[in-house]
Design an enzyme around this catalytic site. Structure first.
Site, PDB file in Angstrom:
ATOM      1  N   ASP A 111       0.957  -1.163  -0.095  1.00 22.48           N
ATOM      2  CA  ASP A 111       0.021  -0.034  -0.034  1.00 22.48           C
ATOM      3  C   ASP A 111       1.052   1.296  -0.002  1.00 22.48           C
ATOM      4  OD1 ASP A 111      -2.098  -1.804   0.406  1.00 22.48           O
ATOM      5  OD2 ASP A 111      -2.071  -1.524   2.331  1.00 22.48           O
TER       6      ASP A 111
HETATM    7  N1  URA Z   1      -1.071  -5.766   3.753  1.00 20.88           N
HETATM    8  C1  URA Z   1      -1.629  -4.847   4.039  1.00 20.88           C
HETATM    9  O1  URA Z   1      -2.721  -4.245   4.433  1.00 20.88           O
HETATM   10  N2  URA Z   1      -1.139  -3.712   3.281  1.00 20.88           N
HETATM   11  C2  URA Z   1       0.105  -3.884   2.551  1.00 20.88           C
HETATM   12  O2  URA Z   1       0.589  -3.075   2.183  1.00 20.88           O
HETATM   13  C3  URA Z   1       0.611  -5.227   2.948  1.00 20.88           C
HETATM   14  C4  URA Z   1       0.180  -6.238   3.163  1.00 20.88           C
END
Ligand code: URA
Length: 242
Positions: A111
């Site tokens: 993310d």
């Molecule tokens: N899980 C998440 O919620 N976000 C990420 O960036 C990676 C794994």
């Protein structure tokens, strides 16, 4: 046992394979004397070059020949893992143009507000192996939470939680408490926002998320945010090991 000899290739074809532009552009770079091969200036784009231990220098920048690109990258906060971004700049803007030109892809996305270890490659088979849950390759996350972590929450994460898009439970393969608001958790799948949704499912909330390792490969401590480097063969072995 016979050792397979790799066929030498014309210099312009090698440059093209490494992401230095169209074949014509690569030829022009050589004609313009902007390319050195293992330290020697070459002006013939069709010259056959051995690929073993090949070091190119293109417009003054050294470039070790890589048949496939395997890259480790320290993702900073507020970058998106796609080419067509929505709200933040792309992680690809932090890479040298030849890597982008050869269409290197993220090995699973993080993310925009997640930091840490991001692999990138142009080897489709490698990307698949790293991301498929069938290979059981653990992704290790350091998680800072809003609420106090309880042992019941850790147990739930290890026993499996149901997320709203799939009736199959989602497990942490390892989960340990590091501080009142911090856990380290390993998962082998890569569902959308998986860590954040797993924590929400046990009644907590992620406020900081950092990926520190994949398999037995730890992100190098001296790789600063926004920096990248090639993965060595030993690094790749560690990625596959548990
Ligand atoms: N899980 C998440 O919620 N976000 C990420 O960036 C990676 C794994």
């Amino acid at each position: 046992m016979s050792v397979k000899k790799i066929k030498p290739l014309p210099l312009d074809k090698i440059l093209f394979s490494q992401g230095f532009g169209t074949r014509r552009h690569c030829s022009n770079l050589v004609f313009a004397e902007r390319v050195k091969v293992n330290g020697a200036l070459i002006d013939n784009p069709e010259l056959l070059i051995a690929l073993e231990d090949l070091i190119l220098e293109v417009e003054g920048v050294e470039w070790a020949y890589q048949e496939k690109a395997y890259v480790t990258f320290h993702k900073p906060m507020h970058y998106e893992c796609s080419h067509k971004t929505k709200h933040h700049p792309s992680v690809f803007t932090l890479l040298p143009p030849p890597l982008v030109e050869r269409e290197i892809q993220c090995v699973g996305r993080l993310d925009q507000d997640t930091t840490g270890l991001l692999l990138m490659s142009d080897d489709g088979q490698f990307i698949h192996q790293m991301t498929t849950p069938k290979k059981n390759i653990g992704k290790v996350y350091k998680i800072q939470t809003a609420e106090l972590i309880t042992s019941a929450q850790i147990e739930q994460l290890l026993n499996g939680v149901i997320l709203d898009d799939d009736p199959k439970p989602c497990f942490a393969t390892q989960c340990s408490q590091e501080a009142e608001h911090q856990i380290v958790m390993t998962i082998v799948e890569g569902r959308y926002h998986q860590v954040k949704r797993m924590l929400a499912a046990v009644g907590n909330h992620v406020i900081e998320l950092h990926r520190s390792a994949i398999g037995n490969y730890q992100m190098p401590a001296d790789l600063l945010e926004g920096q990248w480097r090639w993965l060595s063969l030993q690094d790749i072995e560690k990625l596959y090991s548990r």
